[in-house]
Design a protein around this motif. Sequence first.
Motif, PDB file in Angstrom:
ATOM      1  N   TRP A 113      45.454  49.939  36.331  1.00  0.00           N
ATOM      2  CA  TRP A 113      46.169  50.182  35.079  1.00  0.00           C
ATOM      3  C   TRP A 113      47.545  50.290  35.709  1.00  0.00           C
ATOM      4  CZ3 TRP A 113      46.664  51.044  30.225  1.00  0.00           C
ATOM      5  CH2 TRP A 113      47.905  51.769  29.707  1.00  0.00           C
ATOM      6  N   ASN A 114      47.754  50.613  36.618  1.00  0.00           N
ATOM      7  CA  ASN A 114      49.639  50.643  37.230  1.00  0.00           C
ATOM      8  C   ASN A 114      50.043  49.290  37.221  1.00  0.00           C
ATOM      9  OD1 ASN A 114      49.580  53.305  37.439  1.00  0.00           O
ATOM     10  ND2 ASN A 114      49.186  53.530  39.490  1.00  0.00           N
ATOM     11  N   ARG A 115      49.021  48.331  37.502  1.00  0.00           N
ATOM     12  CA  ARG A 115      49.374  46.797  37.435  1.00  0.00           C
ATOM     13  C   ARG A 115      49.707  46.173  36.420  1.00  0.00           C
ATOM     14  NH1 ARG A 115      44.526  46.260  41.306  1.00  0.00           N
ATOM     15  NH2 ARG A 115      45.278  47.372  42.981  1.00  0.00           N
ATOM     16  N   ILE A 116      49.050  46.712  35.290  1.00  0.00           N
ATOM     17  CA  ILE A 116      49.248  46.021  33.945  1.00  0.00           C
ATOM     18  C   ILE A 116      50.141  46.915  33.084  1.00  0.00           C
ATOM     19  CG2 ILE A 116      46.864  44.786  33.938  1.00  0.00           C
ATOM     20  CD1 ILE A 116      46.100  47.225  31.908  1.00  0.00           C
ATOM     21  N   ALA A 117      50.202  48.179  33.048  1.00  0.00           N
ATOM     22  CA  ALA A 117      51.051  48.877  32.188  1.00  0.00           C
ATOM     23  C   ALA A 117      52.427  48.635  31.779  1.00  0.00           C
ATOM     24  CB  ALA A 117      51.141  50.507  32.539  1.00  0.00           C
ATOM     25  N   LEU A 224      47.918  38.540  25.167  1.00  0.00           N
ATOM     26  CA  LEU A 224      46.698  38.601  25.953  1.00  0.00           C
ATOM     27  C   LEU A 224      47.037  38.937  27.404  1.00  0.00           C
ATOM     28  CD1 LEU A 224      43.616  37.123  26.162  1.00  0.00           C
ATOM     29  CD2 LEU A 224      44.816  35.309  27.459  1.00  0.00           C
ATOM     30  N   VAL A 225      46.221  39.807  27.846  1.00  0.00           N
ATOM     31  CA  VAL A 225      46.075  39.913  29.113  1.00  0.00           C
ATOM     32  C   VAL A 225      44.893  39.675  29.795  1.00  0.00           C
ATOM     33  CG1 VAL A 225      46.194  42.091  30.595  1.00  0.00           C
ATOM     34  CG2 VAL A 225      47.342  42.274  28.570  1.00  0.00           C
ATOM     35  N   ILE A 226      44.872  38.903  30.946  1.00  0.00           N
ATOM     36  CA  ILE A 226      43.749  38.364  31.543  1.00  0.00           C
ATOM     37  C   ILE A 226      43.998  38.882  33.216  1.00  0.00           C
ATOM     38  CG2 ILE A 226      43.085  36.166  32.784  1.00  0.00           C
ATOM     39  CD1 ILE A 226      41.661  36.391  30.120  1.00  0.00           C
ATOM     40  N   GLU A 227      42.893  39.537  33.514  1.00  0.00           N
ATOM     41  CA  GLU A 227      42.738  40.124  34.705  1.00  0.00           C
ATOM     42  C   GLU A 227      41.387  39.415  35.411  1.00  0.00           C
ATOM     43  OE1 GLU A 227      41.672  42.879  38.230  1.00  0.00           O
ATOM     44  OE2 GLU A 227      40.482  42.180  36.628  1.00  0.00           O
ATOM     45  N   ASP A 276      50.883  40.136  38.400  1.00  0.00           N
ATOM     46  CA  ASP A 276      50.187  40.746  39.915  1.00  0.00           C
ATOM     47  C   ASP A 276      49.316  39.854  40.420  1.00  0.00           C
ATOM     48  OD1 ASP A 276      50.549  43.591  41.339  1.00  0.00           O
ATOM     49  OD2 ASP A 276      48.284  43.014  41.028  1.00  0.00           O
ATOM     50  N   VAL A 277      49.470  40.053  41.852  1.00  0.00           N
ATOM     51  CA  VAL A 277      48.441  39.248  42.741  1.00  0.00           C
ATOM     52  C   VAL A 277      47.950  40.197  43.849  1.00  0.00           C
ATOM     53  CG1 VAL A 277      47.911  37.288  44.046  1.00  0.00           C
ATOM     54  CG2 VAL A 277      49.116  36.749  41.995  1.00  0.00           C
ATOM     55  N   ARG A 314      37.901  36.294  50.409  1.00  0.00           N
ATOM     56  CA  ARG A 314      37.449  37.496  50.054  1.00  0.00           C
ATOM     57  C   ARG A 314      38.157  37.801  48.399  1.00  0.00           C
ATOM     58  NH1 ARG A 314      39.483  42.338  53.208  1.00  0.00           N
ATOM     59  NH2 ARG A 314      39.398  43.598  51.120  1.00  0.00           N
ATOM     60  N   PRO A 315      37.793  38.700  47.736  1.00  0.00           N
ATOM     61  CA  PRO A 315      38.166  38.884  46.388  1.00  0.00           C
ATOM     62  C   PRO A 315      39.916  39.240  46.494  1.00  0.00           C
ATOM     63  CG  PRO A 315      36.184  39.978  46.605  1.00  0.00           C
ATOM     64  CD  PRO A 315      36.626  39.628  47.976  1.00  0.00           C
ATOM     65  N   VAL A 316      40.519  38.474  45.599  1.00  0.00           N
ATOM     66  CA  VAL A 316      41.754  38.700  45.180  1.00  0.00           C
ATOM     67  C   VAL A 316      41.723  38.599  43.803  1.00  0.00           C
ATOM     68  CG1 VAL A 316      44.200  37.922  45.288  1.00  0.00           C
ATOM     69  CG2 VAL A 316      42.682  37.765  47.373  1.00  0.00           C
ATOM     70  N   ARG A 317      42.599  39.582  42.907  1.00  0.00           N
ATOM     71  CA  ARG A 317      42.717  39.562  41.658  1.00  0.00           C
ATOM     72  C   ARG A 317      44.225  39.459  41.186  1.00  0.00           C
ATOM     73  NH1 ARG A 317      37.427  42.320  41.070  1.00  0.00           N
ATOM     74  NH2 ARG A 317      37.907  41.931  38.820  1.00  0.00           N
ATOM     75  N   ALA A 318      44.053  38.748  40.092  1.00  0.00           N
ATOM     76  CA  ALA A 318      45.388  38.501  39.554  1.00  0.00           C
ATOM     77  C   ALA A 318      45.532  39.151  38.053  1.00  0.00           C
ATOM     78  CB  ALA A 318      45.917  37.082  39.544  1.00  0.00           C
TER      79      ALA A 318
END
Length: 326
Positions: A113-117, A224-227, A276-277, A314-318
């Motif tokens: 949440w802190n990464r998108i808000a 649009l918000v894509i994570e 964010d990444v 390993r998992p990295v999320r954007a």
Amino acid sequence: MQADDLFCFQPVYEHLAAAGHQDWADEIRGAIESAIALDQHGNLSQWMEARRQLPSGPKSLHVDDGRIVVGSAVMADTDVLREQLMGFHPWRKGPFRVGGIDIDTEWRSDWKWNRIADHVEFRDRVILDVGCGNGYFGWRMLESGARMVVGLDPFLLYVMQHEAIRKLAPAGAANYVLPVGDQLLNREARVFDVVLSMGVLYHRTSPVDHLQSLLKVLQRGGQLVIETLIIDEPGQQVLMPEGRYAKMRNVWFIPTLEMLTLWLQRTGFSRIEVCDVTPTTTDEQRSTDWMTFESLPNFLDPDQSSRTIEGYPRPVRAVLTARAAR
Ligand SMILES: C[S@@+](CC[C@H](N)C(=O)[O-])C[C@H]1O[C@@H](n2cnc3c(N)ncnc32)[C@H](O)[C@@H]1O
């Protein structure tokens, strides 16, 4: 089947009908009735009974340090309530505090949440959250001023976790979790101001079809918000795991940022921004008392933590945002 306000989605249907999409509302209502009747895992009646037994005392909801807090500590015997809430195991998204009991979920969704808000305007918006899990983010969005949040998730356990939380939340809170998937986003119906798809893209066999379905229901100019999981490397590349990825069976395509940007452009999105990444850490995703199955520490190579157990990065999320250009 309809006990008190369980599965009460009337305001969602009314929103669709008011925008001229009564037939779509009817189709979604039918799909929900079928999903409930079908109950693929056969546990729905058990979860409904667990929800029925929850205390129905004073209703309240607020956010405290990223935790959704519903009900109050005085409303129930702590041991009994803990046992009742464990009836909804595994709790993956949160954290929550329910009737004074802290639910330490597998994921620190408050970190996501802190990464998108700061990148999204929620105030007065009607929002669609595709693959919303138990609706954690919907509560955060309501608290940030959203008018209505419509979540979709086909997994009935998560829908029932949401219904459990709702039982202790103020009546009429406009955070809904509908037990259907993105397959229901099958028509041009530009009825949402903001559409989120978080943690879903890599689970879809056709990621571009998924993006197109999101575009179809987003207002022109809407956000649009894509994570998603990404491969944190340069160039237009995509990883298709040969089998499992981080022990997950249903991962199909993991793009680089450049590839994801191209998918978004080709689909009809503009003003694409990378917000964010972040590599997912074992502090953010781990087993807890409330999710006792394996988690990220078990999914990484024990000798080389930059790799999954299968040898992939390993998992990295954007997090990316974009606007519906057409
Ligand atoms: C990785 S979780 C992400 C949950 C939440 N959005 C988050 O970011 O924490 C993926 C979710 O998508 C749901 N899901 C799976 N297939 C879906 C589909 N076809 N349409 C919508 N949601 C789906 C799953 O049940 C699960 O809750």
